[in-house]
Design an enzyme around this catalytic site. Structure first.
Site, PDB file in Angstrom:
ATOM      1  N   PHE A 190       0.968  -1.240  -0.058  1.00  0.00           N
ATOM      2  CA  PHE A 190       0.012  -0.011   0.010  1.00  0.00           C
ATOM      3  C   PHE A 190       0.871   1.195   0.005  1.00  0.00           C
ATOM      4  CE2 PHE A 190      -2.375  -3.199   2.225  1.00  0.00           C
ATOM      5  CZ  PHE A 190      -3.732  -3.003   1.729  1.00  0.00           C
ATOM      6  N   ASP A 191       0.525   2.145  -0.866  1.00  0.00           N
ATOM      7  CA  ASP A 191       0.859   3.568  -0.480  1.00  0.00           C
ATOM      8  C   ASP A 191       0.354   4.088   0.670  1.00  0.00           C
ATOM      9  OD1 ASP A 191       2.142   6.204  -1.016  1.00  0.00           O
ATOM     10  OD2 ASP A 191       0.367   6.837  -2.222  1.00  0.00           O
ATOM     11  N   PHE A 192       0.680   5.251   1.155  1.00  0.00           N
ATOM     12  CA  PHE A 192      -0.002   5.803   2.441  1.00  0.00           C
ATOM     13  C   PHE A 192      -0.979   6.851   2.105  1.00  0.00           C
ATOM     14  CE2 PHE A 192      -0.054   8.195   6.401  1.00  0.00           C
ATOM     15  CZ  PHE A 192      -0.366   7.487   7.423  1.00  0.00           C
ATOM     16  N   PHE A 247      -1.273  -0.855  -4.220  1.00  0.00           N
ATOM     17  CA  PHE A 247      -2.462   0.162  -4.241  1.00  0.00           C
ATOM     18  C   PHE A 247      -1.715   1.512  -4.100  1.00  0.00           C
ATOM     19  CE2 PHE A 247      -4.621  -3.508  -2.507  1.00  0.00           C
ATOM     20  CZ  PHE A 247      -5.754  -3.609  -3.205  1.00  0.00           C
TER      21      PHE A 247
END
Length: 314
Positions: free
Chosen positions: A164-166, A283
């Site tokens: 995941f991106d943040f 993502f």
């Protein structure tokens, strides 16, 4: 007997993300809906090839072997499709042919099915139709546009790796807005000042919460059987670096969420890290990052927040 979805990790997936529908889509674009329906009916018994999200879905569903009762699974995957029920027969037959334990579906001829996500307790919707995904996100729903990839899945690999991106994915885009207005120095100063103030959760935070619940089941299994290999691993891969990393770590902890790995890259190309990390799905909210990762990594664009807002008239 009522089948309760409230305690399960439920995701919705369009057939376009689960299977390779390139030939079918070409018929629809070139010959229209009637020809498409006739094509699907004529090929109802021809098994569709695996699509970009298939390896992710297969591994996610395999984690149901952690459930104490097979009739009470941890994960539920439901088809959300614009197909009519007749055309959907090929999708469901292909699911059965591939051995996927998916039995529930919503078919809505020519209409998006994402409106039913909340009714079905879904924390994620995946589709290869960017328009459908953007509409879902505009309606405040957690959705991602699955991009094409050349990655070939290693079916012998039993792990499921999720990255995941943040900002704009697990967290809101409030700090991204600061970055857009004040630049990198203003962003870093803002994050240091607010290091102990958690972000608001973003669109995929509930999905991560569901993944974490399954990880806890795995840890329970490991305690019972020290030889059990943990299969589910989660990574955070963000353009943040020190000192802005601290607020991200603190936010996850405050939300009760966690990741196994964290990469604070500070502008380093994410594709280089992905080539080693090799997640089954990644993502991110920024197309500029995904253009680099998608060729070799199953990548999902989450069109949320300020970076995905069309510019106003000049």
């Amino acid at each position: 007997m009522k089948y309760d979805l409230s305690d399960r990790l439920v995701i919705g997936i369009a057939s376009s993300a689960l299977f390779d529908l390139a030939d079918c889509d070409a018929v629809f674009r070139e010959q229209g809906e009637d020809a498409y329906r006739a094509h699907q009916e004529a090929h109802a018994d021809d098994v569709l090839a695996k699509g970009v999200a298939f390896p992710f879905v297969r591994r996610l569903l395999s984690l149901n072997d952690l459930a104490s009762d097979p009739s009470d699974p941890l994960v539920e995957v439901i088809i959300l499709s614009r197909n009519d029920p007749d055309s959907g027969l090929r999708v469901m037959r292909s699911i059965a042919a591939h051995g996927l334990p998916i039995s529930r579906a919503v078919f809505r001829q020519g209409r998006s099915a994402h409106r039913f996500m909340r009714a079905l307790n879904m924390s994620l919707f995946l589709s290869a139709d960017g328009t459908d995904v953007r509409q879902a996100v505009a309606d405040g729903l957690p959705a991602g546009h699955v991009l094409q990839t050349a990655r070939v899945d290693d079916e012998g690999d039993q792990e499921l790796r999720i990255a995941f991106d943040f900002d704009g994915v697990l967290a809101s885009d409030s700090s991204e807005r600061i970055f857009q207005d004040a630049g990198i120095d203003g962003f870093r100063a803002h994050e240091v000042l607010n290091a102990t103030t958690p972000h608001d959760p973003g669109p995929l935070s509930e999905f991560l919460a569901g993944i974490n619940r399954i990880q806890r089941r795995e840890e329970d299994k490991r305690r019972e059987d020290p030889g059990y290999p943990l299969r589910l691993r989660v990574s955070l891969v963000t353009a943040r670096d020190a000192p802005a990393h601290e607020r991200a770590v603190r936010s996850l902890k405050r939300w009760g969420l966690r990741v196994n790995d964290a990469f604070f890259l500070g502008g380093i190309d994410k594709a280089a890290v992905m080539s080693v990390l090799d997640p089954h799905i990644f993502f991110d909210d920024q197309v500029s990052h995904l253009n680099g990762t998608a060729p070799a990594t199953p990548s999902v664009h989450v069109p949320f927040g300020v970076v995905n807002t069309p510019p106003g008239p000049g």
